[in-house]
Motif scaffolding. Structure first.
Motif, PDB file in Angstrom:
ATOM      1  N   THR A   1       0.857  -1.183   0.000  1.00 32.91           N
ATOM      2  CA  THR A   1       0.000   0.000   0.000  1.00 32.91           C
ATOM      3  C   THR A   1       0.893   1.232   0.000  1.00 32.91           C
ATOM      4  OG1 THR A   1      -1.672  -1.186   1.286  1.00 32.91           O
ATOM      5  CG2 THR A   1      -1.851   1.217   1.223  1.00 32.91           C
TER       6      THR A   1
ATOM      7  N   TYR B   1      -2.393   3.825  -3.666  1.00 32.76           N
ATOM      8  CA  TYR B   1      -2.202   2.533  -4.325  1.00 32.76           C
ATOM      9  C   TYR B   1      -2.393   1.448  -3.285  1.00 32.76           C
ATOM     10  CZ  TYR B   1      -0.111  -1.456  -6.590  1.00 32.76           C
ATOM     11  OH  TYR B   1       0.085  -2.702  -7.120  1.00 32.76           O
ATOM     12  N   PRO B   2      -3.091   0.393  -3.543  1.00 31.78           N
ATOM     13  CA  PRO B   2      -3.736   0.028  -4.798  1.00 31.78           C
ATOM     14  C   PRO B   2      -5.080   0.727  -5.011  1.00 31.78           C
ATOM     15  CG  PRO B   2      -4.095  -1.704  -3.200  1.00 31.78           C
ATOM     16  CD  PRO B   2      -3.218  -0.678  -2.542  1.00 31.78           C
ATOM     17  N   ASP B   3      -5.594   1.400  -3.972  1.00 31.67           N
ATOM     18  CA  ASP B   3      -6.851   2.141  -4.096  1.00 31.67           C
ATOM     19  C   ASP B   3      -6.807   3.297  -3.093  1.00 31.67           C
ATOM     20  OD1 ASP B   3      -7.659   1.128  -1.498  1.00 31.67           O
ATOM     21  OD2 ASP B   3      -8.228  -0.722  -2.508  1.00 31.67           O
ATOM     22  N   SER B   4      -7.911   3.997  -2.933  1.00 32.83           N
ATOM     23  CA  SER B   4      -7.931   5.174  -2.059  1.00 32.83           C
ATOM     24  C   SER B   4      -8.805   4.960  -0.822  1.00 32.83           C
ATOM     25  CB  SER B   4      -8.409   6.400  -2.846  1.00 32.83           C
ATOM     26  OG  SER B   4      -9.716   6.158  -3.332  1.00 32.83           O
ATOM     27  N   ARG B   5      -8.929   3.732  -0.352  1.00 26.28           N
ATOM     28  CA  ARG B   5      -9.840   3.429   0.748  1.00 26.28           C
ATOM     29  C   ARG B   5      -9.226   3.597   2.139  1.00 26.28           C
ATOM     30  NH1 ARG B   5     -11.780  -2.208   0.359  1.00 26.28           N
ATOM     31  NH2 ARG B   5      -9.652  -2.600  -0.279  1.00 26.28           N
TER      32      ARG B   5
ATOM     33  N   GLN C   1     -10.308   1.894   7.044  1.00 27.27           N
ATOM     34  CA  GLN C   1     -10.345   1.451   5.656  1.00 27.27           C
ATOM     35  C   GLN C   1     -11.730   0.929   5.344  1.00 27.27           C
ATOM     36  OE1 GLN C   1      -7.396  -1.433   4.538  1.00 27.27           O
ATOM     37  NE2 GLN C   1      -7.824  -1.202   2.383  1.00 27.27           N
TER      38      GLN C   1
END
Length: 132
Positions: free
Chosen positions: A74, A92-96, A115
């Motif tokens: 991450t 990365y890998p997402d914005s959570r 998260q």
């Protein structure tokens, strides 16, 4: 510098919540890579992760890279405000993922992470104390 306030011998009381499940883990902090990065090592029964935090002073930007025992990675970023806290969001890998590291006082700091997941929210709250 904010990173220096996080280092020395540190003991953290940490809890991780995923729905009804909760778990404690140990966290420790030390400088790495010639003092340019702060390494956070988290360990728990059956796993662990390491996070590396640095400040790009020219761009006024914090970066944290976390690698876990399941081979996940991450990357989080945050703007340097010169304050006594870091407010980081994953890119990365997402914005959570959202993490806040805050200086509570001269001997305590907190790390709070949340998260959003497909099966509900996950949270972690740490209170860390510098050891003499």
């Amino acid at each position: 510098m904010f990173m220096k306030s996080l280092v020395l011998a540190v003991a953290c009381v940490a809890t991780y919540h995923a729905g009804a499940q909760a778990q404690t883990f140990d966290a420790s902090f030390a400088f790495a890579q010639g003092g340019n990065w702060l390494r956070e090592t988290d360990t728990w029964k059956g796993g662990g992760d390491q996070g590396f935090i640095t400040l790009d002073a020219a761009r006024h930007r914090w970066t944290e890279v976390v690698v876990d025992s399941g081979r996940g990675t991450t990357v989080l970023r945050g703007t340097d405000t010169g304050a006594s806290k870091l407010d980081l969001r994953s890119v990365y890998p997402d914005s959570r993922l959202h993490t806040v590291i805050a200086k509570v006082d001269a001997t305590h700091f907190s790390v709070a992470a949340t998260q959003a997941g497909a099966f509900g929210n996950v949270s972690s709250n740490d209170l860390c104390v510098k050891q003499p």
